[in-house]
Design an enzyme around this catalytic site. Sequence first.
Site, PDB file in Angstrom:
ATOM      1  N   HIS A  18       0.817  -1.212   0.000  1.00  0.00           N
ATOM      2  CA  HIS A  18       0.000   0.000   0.000  1.00  0.00           C
ATOM      3  C   HIS A  18       0.854   1.266   0.000  1.00  0.00           C
ATOM      4  O   HIS A  18       0.410   2.319  -0.467  1.00  0.00           O
ATOM      5  CB  HIS A  18      -0.925   0.013   1.216  1.00  0.00           C
ATOM      6  CG  HIS A  18      -2.011  -1.016   1.148  1.00  0.00           C
ATOM      7  ND1 HIS A  18      -3.002  -0.999   0.194  1.00  0.00           N
ATOM      8  CD2 HIS A  18      -2.254  -2.105   1.924  1.00  0.00           C
ATOM      9  CE1 HIS A  18      -3.817  -2.022   0.387  1.00  0.00           C
ATOM     10  NE2 HIS A  18      -3.383  -2.716   1.426  1.00  0.00           N
ATOM     11  N   ASP A  29      -0.476  -2.939   5.568  1.00  0.00           N
ATOM     12  CA  ASP A  29       0.439  -3.713   4.730  1.00  0.00           C
ATOM     13  C   ASP A  29       0.698  -5.043   5.422  1.00  0.00           C
ATOM     14  O   ASP A  29       1.051  -5.081   6.609  1.00  0.00           O
ATOM     15  CB  ASP A  29       1.752  -2.953   4.501  1.00  0.00           C
ATOM     16  CG  ASP A  29       1.699  -2.087   3.259  1.00  0.00           C
ATOM     17  OD1 ASP A  29       0.828  -2.329   2.407  1.00  0.00           O
ATOM     18  OD2 ASP A  29       2.521  -1.161   3.137  1.00  0.00           O
TER      19      ASP A  29
END
Length: 324
Positions: free
Chosen positions: A214, A241
Site C-alpha cells: 500500500h 500492509d
Amino acid sequence: MVMLVAGVFCLLTSPSIGELPRFEHHAKPEESLNVLVLGDWGRKGTHNQSFVAHQMGIVGEKLNIDFVISTGDNFYEDGLKGVDDPAFYESFVDIYTAPSLQKTWYSVLGNHDYRGDVEAQLSPVLRQKDSRWLCLRSFILNGEIVEFFFVDTTPFVEEYFTDPKEHTYDWDGVLPRATYLSELLKDVDSALVESKAKWKMVVGHHTINSAGHHGNTEDLKQLLVPILEANNVDAYINGHDHCLQHIIDKNSGIHFLTSGGGSKAWSSDVKPWNLEELKLYYDGQGFMSMQITKSNVDIVFYDVYGNTLHTWSISKDRNVAAWI
C-alpha cells in the site's frame, strides 16, 4: 467468557463530550508493560493465522504480557455482518485460545472492517461474548508510563469515498466526513498536548511510511503527521500492509512500526526505501512484542515459527536507540 481482574481494566468517564474515551491499564509494580501487537488477522484460522496465534501464545507466556493491540482488519473480507456473526468466534474466540492471550485486546477498525457492520464490532454485546474484546473508533489507553492513542484512520483515506470500486463502506457515524476528521484531529492533538506520559504512541490501521504494497498514506501524512511531530510522538504503530516493518524517520525520529502479518502475507511486494531508515522489512506472517519501561522500549518482531526477525531498543534519549 474471560474474566478480567478487578482494578486492572476500567473506563474513565470523559469530562466532556468532545474528548476521546479513556481507558486505564496499570503497569506492573516494577513499572513495566509487556504487549503483543498484531494486525490483519481475521481469516478463520487460514493463511497461517492459527500458526501465528500459537506462537503468540508462547511468546505471550514468556513475557507475561499485559494486553494485546490489534491494528485492524480484524475480520475478512468484509467485517462482521452483525453481533451474531459466527466469524467472531471462528476468527477470534476459537483461534487465540492460549492462556497467555486471555488478556484485553485493544482494537481499532481497518478498511475491511468498514465494509461490514461497524457498530457490531463496537458493540458491548461482543464483550459479553468474550470480555477480552474492546474495539472503538478512537480512544486513549493510559498505561501510566505510556499512553497509546488509538486513531480511526479509515475515514482519512479519500479514495474509499471517491472510488470505492465494488466495495460498500459503512459510513454511519462518520458523515459528514470533514466534520468527523476535524473533530478527531482536534481531539488527538489536544490529548497529546495534555499527556504527561513518558512514552506517547499512536495506533492506527493504515500505514504512514511504508515500503510495502500500500505504501505511504498521503492523507495521513498531510493531516496526522504534523500533529505527531509537534507532540514528540515516539512511535506510530499500524497494520494494513501485510508484512512486518520498522522505519525510523530520519527527520522526526518517529518509529513507524508495521505489524500486519496476522494471516495472509504478500511475498516480495516491497518498494525501494532509504536503507538508513528501513531497519526491517519482512514479507511474511508474524507479530511484534513491546517491553516498555520508563527508560526504554524494546521491540521484537517474530515470524510464523516464533523465530526472532529483528530487535531494537528505543531510548528516551533518541540518540541512544540501537539494536538490542
